[in-house]
Design a protein around this motif. Structure first.
Motif, PDB file in Angstrom:
ATOM      1  N   ALA A 193       0.865  -1.189   0.000  1.00  0.00           N
ATOM      2  CA  ALA A 193       0.000   0.000   0.000  1.00  0.00           C
ATOM      3  C   ALA A 193       0.899   1.236   0.000  1.00  0.00           C
ATOM      4  N   TYR A 194       0.465   2.313  -0.677  1.00  0.00           N
ATOM      5  CA  TYR A 194       1.219   3.575  -0.662  1.00  0.00           C
ATOM      6  C   TYR A 194       0.847   4.382   0.580  1.00  0.00           C
ATOM      7  N   HIS A 195       1.830   4.732   1.386  1.00  0.00           N
ATOM      8  CA  HIS A 195       1.689   5.631   2.547  1.00  0.00           C
ATOM      9  C   HIS A 195       0.414   5.399   3.345  1.00  0.00           C
TER      10      HIS A 195
ATOM     11  N   ASP B 228      -4.559  -1.145   0.079  1.00  0.00           N
ATOM     12  CA  ASP B 228      -3.611  -1.994  -0.662  1.00  0.00           C
ATOM     13  C   ASP B 228      -3.811  -1.847  -2.165  1.00  0.00           C
ATOM     14  N   VAL B 229      -2.688  -1.766  -2.919  1.00  0.00           N
ATOM     15  CA  VAL B 229      -2.795  -1.776  -4.386  1.00  0.00           C
ATOM     16  C   VAL B 229      -2.331  -3.120  -4.953  1.00  0.00           C
ATOM     17  N   LEU B 230      -1.675  -3.930  -4.133  1.00  0.00           N
ATOM     18  CA  LEU B 230      -1.334  -5.311  -4.529  1.00  0.00           C
ATOM     19  C   LEU B 230      -1.859  -6.223  -3.420  1.00  0.00           C
TER      20      LEU B 230
ATOM     21  N   PRO C  56      -4.520  -3.887 -17.226  1.00  0.00           N
ATOM     22  CA  PRO C  56      -5.026  -2.536 -17.493  1.00  0.00           C
ATOM     23  C   PRO C  56      -4.275  -1.486 -16.679  1.00  0.00           C
ATOM     24  N   SER C  57      -4.465  -0.232 -17.083  1.00  0.00           N
ATOM     25  CA  SER C  57      -3.822   0.880 -16.386  1.00  0.00           C
ATOM     26  C   SER C  57      -4.270   0.913 -14.916  1.00  0.00           C
ATOM     27  N   GLY C  58      -3.307   1.113 -14.026  1.00  0.00           N
ATOM     28  CA  GLY C  58      -3.639   1.206 -12.595  1.00  0.00           C
ATOM     29  C   GLY C  58      -3.727  -0.146 -11.907  1.00  0.00           C
ATOM     30  N   ALA C  59      -3.399  -1.233 -12.645  1.00  0.00           N
ATOM     31  CA  ALA C  59      -3.521  -2.580 -12.055  1.00  0.00           C
ATOM     32  C   ALA C  59      -2.445  -2.838 -11.004  1.00  0.00           C
ATOM     33  N   GLY C  60      -1.328  -2.082 -11.077  1.00  0.00           N
ATOM     34  CA  GLY C  60      -0.262  -2.273 -10.091  1.00  0.00           C
ATOM     35  C   GLY C  60       1.024  -2.812 -10.703  1.00  0.00           C
ATOM     36  N   LYS C  61       1.160  -2.732 -12.039  1.00  0.00           N
ATOM     37  CA  LYS C  61       2.331  -3.315 -12.716  1.00  0.00           C
ATOM     38  C   LYS C  61       3.620  -2.582 -12.325  1.00  0.00           C
ATOM     39  N   SER C  62       3.583  -1.248 -12.398  1.00  0.00           N
ATOM     40  CA  SER C  62       4.814  -0.497 -12.061  1.00  0.00           C
ATOM     41  C   SER C  62       5.162  -0.652 -10.592  1.00  0.00           C
ATOM     42  N   THR C  63       4.130  -0.717  -9.748  1.00  0.00           N
ATOM     43  CA  THR C  63       4.375  -0.900  -8.321  1.00  0.00           C
ATOM     44  C   THR C  63       5.089  -2.231  -8.105  1.00  0.00           C
ATOM     45  N   LEU C  64       4.632  -3.263  -8.793  1.00  0.00           N
ATOM     46  CA  LEU C  64       5.265  -4.584  -8.655  1.00  0.00           C
ATOM     47  C   LEU C  64       6.711  -4.527  -9.163  1.00  0.00           C
TER      48      LEU C  64
HETATM   49  N1  LIG Z   1       3.277   7.266  -5.739  1.00  0.00           N
HETATM   50  C1  LIG Z   1       2.039   6.826  -5.553  1.00  0.00           C
HETATM   51  N2  LIG Z   1       1.326   7.217  -4.503  1.00  0.00           N
HETATM   52  C2  LIG Z   1       0.061   6.764  -4.272  1.00  0.00           C
HETATM   53  N3  LIG Z   1      -0.570   5.910  -5.092  1.00  0.00           N
HETATM   54  C3  LIG Z   1       0.093   5.474  -6.181  1.00  0.00           C
HETATM   55  C4  LIG Z   1       1.433   5.917  -6.466  1.00  0.00           C
HETATM   56  N4  LIG Z   1       1.828   5.320  -7.621  1.00  0.00           N
HETATM   57  C5  LIG Z   1       0.802   4.542  -8.027  1.00  0.00           C
HETATM   58  N5  LIG Z   1      -0.229   4.637  -7.165  1.00  0.00           N
HETATM   59  C6  LIG Z   1      -1.522   3.940  -7.250  1.00  0.00           C
HETATM   60  O1  LIG Z   1      -1.255   2.544  -7.203  1.00  0.00           O
HETATM   61  C7  LIG Z   1      -2.082   1.856  -8.103  1.00  0.00           C
HETATM   62  C8  LIG Z   1      -1.220   1.032  -9.065  1.00  0.00           C
HETATM   63  O2  LIG Z   1      -0.462   1.952  -9.843  1.00  0.00           O
HETATM   64  P1  LIG Z   1       0.638   1.460 -10.866  1.00  0.00           P
HETATM   65  O3  LIG Z   1       1.297   2.664 -11.450  1.00  0.00           O
HETATM   66  O4  LIG Z   1       1.493   0.447 -10.212  1.00  0.00           O
HETATM   67  O5  LIG Z   1      -0.273   0.775 -11.970  1.00  0.00           O
HETATM   68  P2  LIG Z   1       0.140   0.334 -13.465  1.00  0.00           P
HETATM   69  O6  LIG Z   1      -0.536  -0.962 -13.688  1.00  0.00           O
HETATM   70  O7  LIG Z   1       1.613   0.379 -13.620  1.00  0.00           O
HETATM   71  O8  LIG Z   1      -0.551   1.479 -14.310  1.00  0.00           O
HETATM   72  P3  LIG Z   1      -0.050   2.104 -15.717  1.00  0.00           P
HETATM   73  O9  LIG Z   1      -0.087   0.995 -16.728  1.00  0.00           O
HETATM   74  O10 LIG Z   1      -1.052   3.182 -16.007  1.00  0.00           O
HETATM   75  O11 LIG Z   1       1.332   2.609 -15.464  1.00  0.00           O
HETATM   76  C9  LIG Z   1      -2.934   2.895  -8.822  1.00  0.00           C
HETATM   77  O12 LIG Z   1      -4.184   2.940  -8.176  1.00  0.00           O
HETATM   78  C10 LIG Z   1      -2.185   4.177  -8.600  1.00  0.00           C
HETATM   79  O13 LIG Z   1      -3.075   5.261  -8.517  1.00  0.00           O
END
Ligand SMILES: Nc1ncnc2c1ncn2[C@@H]1O[C@H](COP(=O)(O)OP(=O)(O)OP(=O)(O)O)[C@@H](O)[C@H]1O
Length: 575
Positions: free
Chosen positions: A350-352, A356-358, A376-384
Motif C-alpha cells: 500500500a502507498y503511505h 492496498d494496491v497489490l 489494465p492501467s492502474g492494475a499495479g504493474k509499475s508498483t510490482l
Molecule cells: N506514488 C504513488 N502514490 C500513491 N498511489 C500510487 C502511487 N503510484 C501509483 N499509485 C496507485 O497505485 C495503483 C497502481 O499503480 P501502478 O502505477 O502500479 O499501476 P500500473 O498498472 O503500472 O498502471 P499504468 O499501466 O497506467 O502505469 C494505482 O491505483 C495508482 O493510482
C-alpha cells in the motif's frame, strides 16, 4: 510534494554532531583558541597603558615617559592586529574544511537514502537541506563560531582586567548583566518561533506569486484575476504581520541591550569616582576601567547577535542530521544470493498507509526466464516492478532473489530500467563508467555498439554531455535511453526488470531500442511490464495483473486458449 517529511534530529544528536565537527580537527581548534586568546590578551594592553599615562602624569612624570608608553600602545595594537589576522585565517580555513566535510557527508547520506524515502519526502525538502541548510551551518562554522569564541574570550579577558584593576570596579562592570540576561532571554524565547513564522509567510507569498505567474493563461481564460489578487493580498497581509512581529521583538531587544551596555559605564563613573575620592583606587585605574567597558560593548554585541544565528543554525543542523538518521534506518545492502530464482510470497503493498494496491501475490520466476506482466492501467504493474527491484518494501509478504530479500541485494544484481532516462552532466565516458568504473574504453565502446549507438560525437567518449547551456550536444530520448541500456550492459545484472522502457519513444525509435534491448537481455532473467503485446508474445510466460491481483499466468498460447482477459487484450490489440 508528498507531505511526509524527512526526519529532523533531536537536540542531543545536534550537539553530538556539532562536537564531532569541532573534534574532527583538534590541531586547528587548538591553534584558533591559542591565537584568539593571545589577540584578546594583547587588546587589554592599551586601556591599561592609558591608565598608566594618567597616573604618571598626575605624579609629574617626564614627557619622555609618556612617549614611551604611547609607543607601547601602538606596538601592542600592531601585534594584536597581526595575531588577529592569523587567528581569522586559521578559523576561516577550519570553517571551510568543516563545510567541505559536512557537504561530503550529506552527499553520502543522501545517496544512502532508500529511493522510496526520497520520493515520499519530496525532492524539494532534500534540495533545501542540501543547499540552504548546509550553507547556513557552513557560514556558522566559518564565521559565527570563531567570532563568537573571540567575542566570549575578549569579554572574559576584559572583565578579568577590570577586576584586576580593582574588585570594586569589577563589580561595577557587572552591573548591566541582570538586565541584559532578562532582555536576551525574553527575546530568544520568542524569536525562534517568530522568525520561523516569517520564513513560512515569505514562502507562502512566493508560492502565491509563482502560482499566479505560472497559471497566467488559466487566470485570463477563466477570469480569475480578482481571485488571484485576493490570494496575493492575503499572503502579503500574513507576511506583513509576521514581519511586524519580528520587528516588534527587535524594538525591545536592541534598545534593551544598548541600555544594558551603558549601565556599567555609569556605574564605573559613579562607583569608581566615589572610590577614587575615598582613596581606594587611582584615577588611572578608573579611566582604564571606563575604556575597558567601552571595549566590552563590541564583543557583547557580537555574542548577542550570533546567539540568534546559532539558534537557526542548530535548526539547520538538525535537518541535515535528520537525513543521516533516515539513511541509517535503512537495512544495509550487500547480501549475495545463492541463485537467480525470484520468489514472491503473499505480497501486499500500500502507498503511505492508503488501501492496498497489490493483494496476496504469489509468483515464481525461474533463472533465465522471460516473464511479461500485462494488465489494465492502474492494475499495479509499475508498483510490482519497483518492489521486484528492491526500491520499496512490501507491506506484508516477501520478495526474494536466490533466498535474499531483494531490498538487501548487493547493488547491480537486479536492475530496473524505466522510460525515465537521465543524462548526467559529464563526459560520455562518465555516463557509462558509473556502471563499471574499472571498464576500459574498449568495453565502453562495445557496450555502445551493442545497443545500436550510431551518433558520431565530436570527442567520442570525451564529449561533454548534459549541459546544453555550455553547448553540449543535445541527445534525443532514444539516444539517452541507449546510454541507459549501455549502462545496464556494463553493470551486467543477472536480472533485468523493464517497466515500459520504450513507452515514451516514437514507433521507429522504439523499434531501434527494442532491437538493442534484445542484445542487452541475452542470457538474463527478464521481467517486462508490457504495454505492446508483442513483448508478451516473445516471453516464456505472461502474468496478467488486474486490480492488484494475479488473475492469469501461463504461456502466450496457453492464455489464448484459456480465452480469458489476456485473450481479450490480445484480440483487441491485434486487430
Ligand atoms: N506514488 C504513488 N502514490 C500513491 N498511489 C500510487 C502511487 N503510484 C501509483 N499509485 C496507485 O497505485 C495503483 C497502481 O499503480 P501502478 O502505477 O502500479 O499501476 P500500473 O498498472 O503500472 O498502471 P499504468 O499501466 O497506467 O502505469 C494505482 O491505483 C495508482 O493510482
Amino acid at each position: 510534494m508528498s507531505g511526509v517529511s524527512l526526519p529532523v534530529a533531536d537536540s542531543r544528536a545536534v550537539r553530538h554532531e556539532a562536537l564531532r565537527l569541532l573534534r574532527a580537527d583538534p590541531r586547528a581548534v587548538t591553534v584558533i583558541v591559542v591565537l584568539n586568546c593571545a589577540a584578546a590578551a594583547l587588546g587589554l594592553a592599551a586601556p591599561w597603558l592609558v591608565g598608566e599615562i594618567v597616573n604618571r602624569v598626575t605624579a609629574g612624570a617626564e614627557v619622555s615617559t609618556v612617549d614611551l608608553l604611547a609607543v607601547a600602545i601602538v606596538a601592542f595594537a600592531v601585534a594584536q592586529m597581526l595575531v588577529t589576522r592569523f587567528a581569522r585565517y586559521a578559523a576561516f580555513r577550519f570553517g571551510e574544511r568543516s563545510l567541505a566535510s559536512l557537504r561530503e557527508r550529506f552527499v553520502d547520506d543522501t545517496l544512502a537514502l532508500p529511493v522510496s524515502v526520497v520520493e515520499r519526502a519530496g525532492v524539494g525538502d532534500l534540495i533545501t537541506r542540501g543547499s540552504s541548510d548546509v550553507a547556513q551551518v557552513g557560514g556558522t562554522l566559518r564565521d559565527t563560531v570563531p567570532d563568537l569564541f573571540v567575542s566570549v574570550v575578549q569579554a572574559v579577558f576584559i572583565l578579568g582586567a577590570v577586576f584586576a584593576l580593582h574588585p570594586l570596579l569589577g563589580l561595577c562592570a557587572l552591573a548591566g548583566i541582570p538586565l541584559m540576561w532578562c532582555v536576551t532571554r525574553w527575546y530568544l524565547n520568542r524569536s525562534r518561533a517568530a522568525y520561523l513564522a516569517e520564513g513560512e509567510a515569505n514562502s507562502a507569498l512566493a508560492d502565491a506569486m509563482a502560482a499566479t505567474a505560472e497559471g497566467a493563461r488559466a487566470v485570463e481564460v477563466f477570469g480569475l484575476q480578482q481571485q488571484r489578487i485576493d490570494a496575493a493580498e492575503r499572503a502579503i497581509s500574513a507576511s506583513y504581520a509576521a514581519r511586524m512581529r519580528t520587528l516588534s521583538l527587535r524594538t525591545v531587544f536592541i534598545p534593551g541591550t544598548v541600555f544594558a551596555h551603558s549601565i556599567p559605564v555609569a556605574a564605573i563613573l559613579v562607583g569608581g569616582g566615589t572610590a577614587h575620592r575615598a582613596g581606594l583606587v587611582s584615577l588611572g585605574a578608573v579611566i582604564a576601567a571606563g575604556l575597558y567597558l567601552w571595549q566590552l560593548v563590541d564583543p557583547l554585541d557580537h555574542v548577542l547577535f550570533w546567539l540568534e544565528q546559532l539558534q537557526s543554525s542548530g535548526a539547520s543542523l538538525a535537518r541535515i542530521k535528520g537525513v543521516a538518521e533516515a539513511a541509517a534506518d535503512d537495512e544495509p545492502a550487500g547480501a549475495v544470493p545463492v541463485d537467480d530464482r525470484i520468489e514472491v510470497k503473499a505480497l501486499r503493498y500500500a502507498y503511505h498507509g492508503a488501501a492496498d494496491v497489490l493483494h496476496d501475490l504469489d509468483l515464481t520466476v525461474r533463472p533465465g526466464e522471460r516473464l511479461a506482466i500485462v494488465g489494465p492501467s492502474g492494475a499495479g504493474k509499475s508498483t510490482l516492478a519497483r518492489l521486484l527491484a528492491g526500491m520499496d518494501t512490501p507491506r506484508t509478504g516477501s520478495i526474494t532473489l536466490g533466498g535474499v530479500d531483494v531490498h538487501r541485494l548487493a547493488p547491480g544484481r537486479a536492475l530496473l530500467v524505466t522510460q525515465e532516462h537521465h543524462v548526467f552532466v559529464g563526459t560520455l565516458r562518465d555516463n557509462l563508467a558509473m556502471a563499471a568504473p574499472e571498464a576500459p574504453d574498449a568495453r565502453l565502446a562495445s557496450a555502445l555498439d551493442a545497443v545500436g549507438w550510431t551518433r558520431p560525437l565530436p570527442d567520442d567518449l570525451d564529449t561533454e554531455l548534459g549541459d546544453p547551456a555550455r553547448g553540449d550536444p543535445s541527445l534525443d530520448a532514444a539516444q539517452a535511453q541507449q546510454i541507459a541500456l549501455a549502462r545496464v550492459l556494463l553493470a551486467d545484472p543477472r536480472t533485468v526488470i523493464l517497466d515500459e522502457t520504450t513507452a515514451m519513444l516514437d514507433p521507429n525509435a522504439a523499434r531501434r531500442i527494442e532491437r538493442a534491448l534484445a542484445a542487452v537481455l541475452e542470457g538474463r532473467t527478464v521481467i517486462a511490464i508490457a504495454h505492446r503485446l508483442h513483448t508478451a508474445y516473445d516471453a516464456d510466460r505472461v502474468a496478467v495483473l488486474e486490480h492488484g491481483r494475479l488473475t492469469e499466468l501461463g504461456s502466450h498460447d496457453e492464455l489464448l486458449a484459456a480465452k480469458g482477459t489476456y485473450a481479450a487484450l490480445w484480440g483487441s490489440w491485434h486487430g
